[in-house]
Every structure is written in C-alpha cells, then in structure tokens.
Scaffold this motif. Structure first.
Motif, short mmCIF file in Angstrom:
data_model
loop_
_atom_site.label_atom_id
_atom_site.label_comp_id
_atom_site.label_asym_id
_atom_site.label_seq_id
_atom_site.Cartn_x
_atom_site.Cartn_y
_atom_site.Cartn_z
N GLY A 46 0.81 -1.26 0.17
CA GLY A 46 -0.04 0.22 -0.06
C GLY A 46 0.89 1.18 -0.06
N MET A 47 2.18 1.02 -0.56
CA MET A 47 2.84 2.39 -0.51
C MET A 47 2.66 3.35 -1.80
SD MET A 47 4.83 1.95 1.92
CE MET A 47 5.53 0.90 3.21
N GLY A 48 1.71 3.26 -2.40
CA GLY A 48 0.98 3.92 -3.45
C GLY A 48 2.03 3.97 -4.73
N MET A 49 1.21 4.14 -5.95
CA MET A 49 1.98 4.28 -7.01
C MET A 49 1.05 4.93 -8.18
SD MET A 49 2.16 -0.15 -8.01
CE MET A 49 2.11 0.24 -9.55
N ALA A 50 2.03 5.75 -8.71
CA ALA A 50 1.35 6.65 -9.95
C ALA A 50 0.55 7.66 -9.12
CB ALA A 50 0.76 6.09 -11.10
N SER A 51 -0.88 7.83 -9.50
CA SER A 51 -1.73 8.70 -9.18
C SER A 51 -2.67 7.77 -8.14
CB SER A 51 -2.83 9.01 -10.50
OG SER A 51 -3.53 8.06 -10.80
N LEU A 102 -3.31 -2.82 6.79
CA LEU A 102 -2.65 -1.83 6.30
C LEU A 102 -1.80 -0.70 7.17
CD1 LEU A 102 -5.10 -0.69 3.51
CD2 LEU A 102 -2.69 -1.56 3.12
N LYS A 103 -2.52 -0.73 8.55
CA LYS A 103 -2.04 -0.14 9.51
C LYS A 103 -0.34 -0.15 9.82
CE LYS A 103 -2.16 0.41 14.40
NZ LYS A 103 -0.79 -0.04 14.98
N ASP A 104 0.32 -1.46 9.63
CA ASP A 104 1.74 -1.35 9.79
C ASP A 104 2.36 -2.04 8.54
OD1 ASP A 104 1.76 -0.12 12.28
OD2 ASP A 104 0.82 -2.16 13.16
N ALA A 105 1.66 -1.94 7.52
CA ALA A 105 2.22 -3.07 6.34
C ALA A 105 3.33 -2.36 5.97
CB ALA A 105 1.02 -2.90 5.33
N LYS A 106 4.45 -3.32 5.83
CA LYS A 106 5.85 -2.76 5.40
C LYS A 106 6.35 -4.03 4.44
CE LYS A 106 6.86 0.13 9.43
NZ LYS A 106 5.87 -0.37 10.50
N ARG A 107 5.71 -4.93 3.96
CA ARG A 107 6.35 -6.17 3.40
C ARG A 107 6.02 -5.69 1.69
NH1 ARG A 107 2.99 -10.37 5.79
NH2 ARG A 107 2.93 -9.45 7.77
#
Length: 107
Positions: A46-51, A102-107
């Motif tokens: 969930g780190m984001g991509m494009a828009s 998603l609260k702590d997602a880092k993988r």
C-alpha cells in the motif's frame, strides 16, 4: 491459593495468546485480500503508485471509515468511481482485515 493463582495466570496467558492470534489472523487475511484486490493500483504494502495514493500507515479507524464510505457509494476523491466499484463487495470483516493489515504494512 497457589493453585488459584497458577490457574488465573494460565488463563490470562491463554486470553493474551488468543488476542494475538486474532490480530495476526486479521492481518494475514487482510494481506491476502489486499494482494488480490488492491496491490495492482496501490502498490506493494500500500505504498502508493502513480496517481494512486499510499494507503498504509493510517490508523485502523481511518481506513475503516474510508472503505465504508466508498462501499456506501460516496465519492471522496479523484479515483472515487474505481474505489466505489472495488469497495462495494467488501464485507465488514474484509474491511476490518484490510485495515488491520494496512496499519503497519511494510512488506
């Protein structure tokens, strides 16, 4: 007295382990659902991509509110139509699981 204390100690540890198991289960199920439905747009963890924005690292209540708002068909951003379509089939359990992951997602 010692037996009562020991019994209470064991029961409290079982309850604590049960809470940990429950939270881990939510996070695992949330990760599976995220990878199936959300990763293509929001990227790994969930780190984001494009828009598409970063959706990880928010408080659980925030993510629950956003997903339920989309599920209810309410537009709240530039990608609302897509998010409404994606959120419509989510159950309350799905939303809770996604939010926990998603609260702590880092993988």
């Amino acid at each position: 007295m010692k037996i009562i204390f020991t019994t209470l100690f064991i029961l409290s540890n079982i309850a604590f382990a049960s809470d940990i198991y429950s939270e881990m289960r939510k996070e695992i199920l949330g990760e599976v659902k995220f990878n199936q439905n959300c990763k293509q747009c929001h990227g790994p963890s969930g780190m984001g991509m494009a828009s598409y924005p970063k959706v990880s690292g928010n408080p659980i209540a925030y993510t629950v509110d956003k997903l339920k708002t989309y599920r209810d068909g309410i537009e709240i951003g530039p990608n609302s139509a897509l998010m409404i379509m994606m959120a419509k089939p989510l159950s309350d359990e799905d939303i809770d699981n996604l939010s926990a992951y998603l609260k702590d997602a880092k993988r």
